[in-house]
Design a protein around this motif. Structure first.
Motif, mmCIF file in Angstrom:
data_model
loop_
_atom_site.group_PDB
_atom_site.id
_atom_site.type_symbol
_atom_site.label_atom_id
_atom_site.label_comp_id
_atom_site.label_asym_id
_atom_site.label_seq_id
_atom_site.Cartn_x
_atom_site.Cartn_y
_atom_site.Cartn_z
ATOM 1 N N ASP A 1 0.775 -1.096 0.019
ATOM 2 C CA ASP A 1 0.013 -0.171 -0.158
ATOM 3 C C ASP A 1 0.845 1.124 -0.063
ATOM 4 N N ALA A 2 2.061 1.134 0.515
ATOM 5 C CA ALA A 2 2.849 2.483 0.379
ATOM 6 C C ALA A 2 3.578 2.585 -1.018
ATOM 7 N N ILE A 3 3.574 1.383 -1.800
ATOM 8 C CA ILE A 3 3.804 1.634 -3.176
ATOM 9 C C ILE A 3 2.857 2.448 -4.124
ATOM 10 N N LEU A 4 1.467 1.817 -3.592
ATOM 11 C CA LEU A 4 0.204 2.155 -4.331
ATOM 12 C C LEU A 4 0.040 3.675 -3.875
ATOM 13 N N ALA A 5 0.233 4.134 -2.759
ATOM 14 C CA ALA A 5 0.097 5.459 -2.264
ATOM 15 C C ALA A 5 1.244 6.295 -3.152
ATOM 16 N N GLY A 6 2.436 5.870 -3.400
ATOM 17 C CA GLY A 6 3.503 6.495 -4.262
ATOM 18 C C GLY A 6 3.068 6.720 -5.679
ATOM 19 N N ALA A 7 2.240 5.746 -6.026
ATOM 20 C CA ALA A 7 1.838 5.553 -7.465
ATOM 21 C C ALA A 7 0.761 6.906 -7.439
ATOM 22 N N LEU A 8 -0.302 6.904 -6.609
ATOM 23 C CA LEU A 8 -1.046 7.938 -6.541
ATOM 24 C C LEU A 8 -0.612 9.195 -6.651
ATOM 25 N N GLY A 9 0.403 9.497 -5.624
ATOM 26 C CA GLY A 9 1.108 10.852 -5.430
ATOM 27 C C GLY A 9 1.906 11.118 -6.665
ATOM 28 N N PHE A 10 2.321 10.226 -7.380
ATOM 29 C CA PHE A 10 3.345 10.498 -8.675
ATOM 30 C C PHE A 10 2.351 10.894 -9.619
ATOM 31 N N ALA A 11 1.299 10.059 -9.904
ATOM 32 C CA ALA A 11 0.226 10.432 -10.942
ATOM 33 C C ALA A 11 -0.417 12.003 -10.753
ATOM 34 N N THR A 12 -0.720 12.335 -9.351
ATOM 35 C CA THR A 12 -1.202 13.768 -9.273
ATOM 36 C C THR A 12 -0.017 14.644 -9.681
ATOM 37 N N VAL A 13 1.230 14.560 -9.169
ATOM 38 C CA VAL A 13 2.069 15.499 -9.439
ATOM 39 C C VAL A 13 2.381 15.655 -10.980
ATOM 40 N N GLU A 14 2.280 14.460 -11.649
ATOM 41 C CA GLU A 14 2.685 14.504 -12.956
ATOM 42 C C GLU A 14 1.415 15.012 -14.028
ATOM 43 N N GLY A 15 0.318 15.293 -13.102
ATOM 44 C CA GLY A 15 -0.784 15.883 -14.070
ATOM 45 C C GLY A 15 -1.751 15.161 -14.474
ATOM 46 N N GLY A 16 -1.742 13.838 -13.822
ATOM 47 C CA GLY A 16 -2.666 12.727 -14.029
ATOM 48 C C GLY A 16 -2.729 12.224 -15.522
ATOM 49 N N GLY A 17 -3.859 12.117 -16.410
ATOM 50 C CA GLY A 17 -3.654 11.516 -17.561
ATOM 51 C C GLY A 17 -3.209 10.184 -17.846
ATOM 52 N N TYR B 1 -0.458 8.936 -16.579
ATOM 53 C CA TYR B 1 0.091 8.457 -15.475
ATOM 54 C C TYR B 1 -0.826 7.869 -14.531
ATOM 55 N N TYR B 2 -2.186 8.057 -14.402
ATOM 56 C CA TYR B 2 -3.204 7.362 -13.504
ATOM 57 C C TYR B 2 -3.288 5.812 -14.074
ATOM 58 N N LEU B 3 -2.823 5.701 -15.161
ATOM 59 C CA LEU B 3 -2.784 4.112 -15.299
ATOM 60 C C LEU B 3 -1.875 3.221 -14.685
ATOM 61 N N ILE B 4 -0.895 4.034 -14.074
ATOM 62 C CA ILE B 4 0.185 3.351 -13.249
ATOM 63 C C ILE B 4 -0.606 2.643 -11.873
ATOM 64 N N PRO B 5 -1.124 3.559 -11.184
ATOM 65 C CA PRO B 5 -1.944 3.152 -9.982
ATOM 66 C C PRO B 5 -2.991 2.205 -10.162
ATOM 67 N N VAL B 6 -3.807 2.368 -11.386
ATOM 68 C CA VAL B 6 -4.907 1.798 -11.604
ATOM 69 C C VAL B 6 -4.384 0.277 -11.980
ATOM 70 N N LEU B 7 -3.510 0.143 -12.694
ATOM 71 C CA LEU B 7 -2.765 -1.326 -12.948
ATOM 72 C C LEU B 7 -2.497 -1.807 -11.672
ATOM 73 N N GLY B 8 -1.730 -0.938 -10.893
ATOM 74 C CA GLY B 8 -1.457 -1.514 -9.496
ATOM 75 C C GLY B 8 -2.636 -2.150 -8.647
ATOM 76 N N PHE B 9 -3.684 -1.286 -8.418
ATOM 77 C CA PHE B 9 -4.919 -1.518 -7.690
ATOM 78 C C PHE B 9 -5.561 -2.834 -8.185
ATOM 79 N N PHE B 10 -5.719 -2.890 -9.522
ATOM 80 C CA PHE B 10 -6.518 -3.866 -10.129
ATOM 81 C C PHE B 10 -5.610 -5.120 -10.132
ATOM 82 N N SER B 11 -4.274 -5.135 -10.135
ATOM 83 C CA SER B 11 -3.283 -6.306 -9.692
ATOM 84 C C SER B 11 -3.362 -6.855 -8.539
ATOM 85 N N ALA B 12 -3.819 -5.702 -7.416
ATOM 86 C CA ALA B 12 -4.079 -6.411 -6.012
ATOM 87 C C ALA B 12 -5.284 -7.148 -6.041
ATOM 88 N N MET B 13 -6.210 -6.786 -6.687
ATOM 89 C CA MET B 13 -7.439 -7.567 -6.732
ATOM 90 C C MET B 13 -7.216 -8.821 -7.307
#
Length: 755
Positions: free
Chosen positions: A409-425, A427-439
């Motif tokens: 979850d620390a990694i996934l939080a980092g992915a969300l923070g990264f996507a936010t700083v990079e302006g979304g778009g 880059y949100y694919l990174i946390p989305v793939l991470g969360f879906f992989s968790a499921m």
């Protein structure tokens, strides 16, 4: 030399000593010398535990660092290059101390476990020797203070894995698997070596400290694109060793090796080496390089998880799980969640080692059966294995109160923070793939737990023509006899196989790392392993000289490491003083500080989303396999193309076979034809021409040159023979000849006058 350095060198050399003793003398020792391997690794772990205690517990300084090096090769002043020296050295910091303890502990437990699992194998002593060289190679990577030294041990890790993956070399599948691993890793290693050469061409040194200092001073004379390229090329080494897309194909096939070896490869040695290496070079990775790393990791995590959900081999499910979890670690490093990625590296090592050793216990108890479809009901017969395997599964799935929950979850939080700083778009694919992989992780591990431990035994349902178990018959000592193996019935494994499971399962619980089960940042690991400053703070740099400007603060290590001595290093940088402080950490790179701030804000969001996804995954497993609301066979038939797509591993092997492998075969045939018909044709044509010319030249020499010479000789000889008749030496003959000559002349003269 610092005492910790001396102890670390002893730790490094002990497994090598085990290898040397056992490879040469195992047949002369009782029990083929297994006690030598276990005893030496026990000693190595005890020393590494002391180093861990000294560095992490007693010192408790995030900036702790001691180093020592010496000149290994000195070629003097090389024309066109300048002074050429290659140094070897050892560095101990917090990360090194943790890795030493982790690698040696898991290796020790694998050694102990193997005394039961591999007992009776005809190559029992050689097996323990190979474990020693494998551990030595990984420890060398952990302790190295420069790129060249790491590369040497990097290749030794490759050699060790080659030997152990193909340990049952009499099986074609094992021989093919070891070749596949070797070739896939060579691709990554070539890229890694090119990246090393780019840096060496600029700085004429392999040392991390020297390279970072030169980068901080703006001495990288090539463009920023070259610095990005060097980082991506170095990352290719990780793509190979840590089985990231597109070089992930070797790791599942590595299951052909003995199961304890799988635990060692997937937890503490080979695959950990790639992630550890990226962490070591994190300082020089540009944002563009980090973006590539993040997307590769996210895609790998998702892809491997989608494959694991349909696999039936108990070890193959865990193998694809490893690929997926390694994707999380690489993703974490790419998005700047440095501490979280390394935290997951350590937590994953323990629960994945527990899972693989647990699968070995199951395979052992099931008389070499590895297909989960023919298992079931084992929790009644193997309570210790069931409890430890389940706890490790919960950690892998990321349930609360486990170590995997905190690190993932620390990694996934980092992915969300990264996507936010990079302006979304995108880059949100990174946390989305991470969360879906968790499921998906929760789903396929829930499926595995149910198929293996719950319900009734399905051994009797196994088709008579299924020889799957026979294929793996060499992967258990039970084939050679064991007091705990009964011909009829399933039994819990012996204490030497059970104890490692209990230890590893215990290390998968949250309190080992943090008193707060919801926040790993409050624990000792995240405090001691802090994110270093990055060399490049902006992807927009056009000239490397800008690296030294105040707008791009850099890491400047204060370490002055001389030959033959070591000292404690405390990084001090004027740039760092200008950095921003977020959450107790000082960041030299403002962009990094911004990501850290966004990550801190996304912490609980990541926990909520991740928990929901895990619950969904477990719920799906319950619906399909426990309550049977959905029939898995009918569902697979309804979505057969997708099912086959997953079952056949996205057809990567087939794609590679149709492209790279067949392409290589076709290319080799074309080159063979070209060599035979063009190159050899030209050579043979020239040879025929020269030969014919030689025959013509020989004929000319024989009939013309020699003929003229011989004719001249014949003429002279004939003339001589005639003239010899005229030279009799008698006066009368000469008088007659004179009269004839005078008469002849008279006749000629008269004839001329008349006519």
């Amino acid at each position: 030399m610092h005492s910790l350095i001396q102890l670390s060198i002893v730790v490094l050399l002990l497994p090598l000593l085990s290898f040397v003793i056992l490879i040469f003398f195992n047949r002369r020792l009782p029990r083929r010398g297994d006690f030598v391997g276990v005893g030496i690794l026990g000693t190595a772990f005890a020393i590494s535990a002391y180093i861990f205690w000294t560095v992490i517990v007693q010192t408790y300084d995030p900036a702790f660092r001691v180093a020592w090096n010496f000149t290994w090769i000195d070629l003097g002043n090389v024309p066109g290059v300048g002074p050429l020296q290659i140094k070897m050295g050892v560095v101990i910091d917090n990360l090194t101390a943790i890795m030493l303890a982790m690698v040696n502990l898991i290796s020790l437990l694998v050694h102990l476990y193997s005394t039961g699992y591999m007992a009776g194998d005809k190559n029992y002593g050689r097996y323990f020797a190979y474990l020693g060289i494998f551990t030595f190679s990984m420890l060398g990577i952990v302790l190295s203070d420069n790129l060249f030294s790491i590369y040497i041990f990097w290749e030794l890790v490759g050699l060790s894995s080659y030997l152990l993956i193909g340990f049952f070399f009499e099986k074609d599948s094992a021989a093919n698997a070891q070749k596949k691993a070797f070739l896939a890793n060579r691709v990554g290693d070539i890229g890694m070596w090119l990246g090393i050469l780019i840096l060496y061409s600029q700085f004429h040194t392999f040392g991390f400290s020297e390279i970072y200092a030169n980068l901080a001073a703006g001495k990288f004379t090539l463009s920023n694109a070259w610095l990005t390229a060097s980082g991506i090329l170095l990352f290719m080494g990780c793509v190979g060793k840590s089985a990231q897309f597109p070089l992930h194909i070797w790791l599942p096939d590595a299951m052909e090796g003995p199961t304890p070896v799988s635990a060692l490869i997937h937890a503490a040695t080979m695959v950990a080496a790639g992630v550890y290496f990226v962490a070591r070079i994190f300082v020089l990775l540009t944002p563009d390089a980090l973006h590539v790393i993040a997307f590769v990791g996210a895609f790998t995590a998702f892809m491997a998880a989608t494959i694991a959900i349909t696999q039936n081999d108990i070890k193959r499910v865990l193998a694809y799980s490893t690929v997926s979890q390694l994707g999380y670690m690489v993703l974490g490093l790419g998005v700047g969640a440095y501490s979280a990625a390394l935290f997951h590296l350590v937590t994953h090592a323990f629960f994945k080692a527990c899972l693989f050793l647990g699968s070995g216990a199951i395979i052992h108890a099931m008389h070499h059966e590895q297909d989960m479809r023919w298992m079931g009901g084992l929790r009644k017969h193997m309570p210790w294995t069931f409890a430890t395997f389940t706890l490790a599964t919960l950690a892998l799935a990321g349930l609360p109160l486990t170590s995997g929950f905190m690190s993932k979850d620390a990694i996934l939080a980092g992915a969300l923070g990264f996507a936010t700083v990079e302006g979304g778009g995108i880059y949100y694919l990174i946390p989305v793939l991470g969360f879906f992989s968790a499921m998906l992780t929760a789903f396929y591990m829930g499926r595995q737990i149910w198929l293996v431990f719950f319900g009734e035994s399905r051994t009797h349902l196994k088709p008579a023509d299924d020889h799957h178990a026979d294929h793996h018959a060499h992967d258990s000592h039970a084939a050679h006899g064991d007091e705990h193996h009964e011909e009829h019935g399933v039994h819990e494994v012996s204490w030497n196989m059970r104890a490692p499971l209990v230890i590893l399962a215990t290390l998968s619980v949250f309190f080992v790392y943090s008193p707060d089960p919801l926040d790993g940042a409050k624990g000792w690991f995240m405090h001691m392993i802090q994110t270093p400053a990055t060399v490049v703070g902006s992807a927009s740099l056009e000239k490397p000289a800008a690296l030294a400007t105040a707008q791009q603060p850099l890491l400047a290590e204060a370490a002055v490491v001389g030959a033959g001595h070591a000292e404690k290093d405390v990084p001090e940088s004027a740039a760092a003083e200008k950095g921003e402080e977020k959450g107790g950490h000082t960041f030299a790179d403002p962009r990094q500080a911004e990501i850290a701030h966004a990550t801190h804000g996304a912490h609980y969001t990541a926990i909520y989303i991740s928990s929901i996804m895990v619950v969904l995954g477990i719920s799906m497993a319950l619906i399909v396999f426990v309550f049977k609301i959905i029939d898995p066979d009918k569902t697979a038939e309804a979505i057969r193309p997708l099912y086959l797509f997953s079952l056949n591993k996205w057809y990567w092997d087939e794609i590679y076979d149709a492209t790279f492998i067949r392409g290589s075969v076709i290319l080799s045939k074309v080159l063979s034809w070209f060599d035979t018909n063009i190159v050899d044709g030209l050579v043979n044509g020239v040879a025929v021409t020269v030969r014919k010319f030689a025959f013509a030249n020989a004929g000319f020499d024989k009939y013309v040159v020699d003929g003229m010479v011989n004719f001249t000789a014949f003429s002279v000889n004939t003339t001589g023979a005639v003239l010899r008749k005229l030279q009799t030496g008698k006066v009368q003959t000469y008088v007659v000849m004179l009269i004839i000559a005078v008469f002849g002349y008279f006749v000629y003269y008269v004839t001329k006058l008349v006519y």
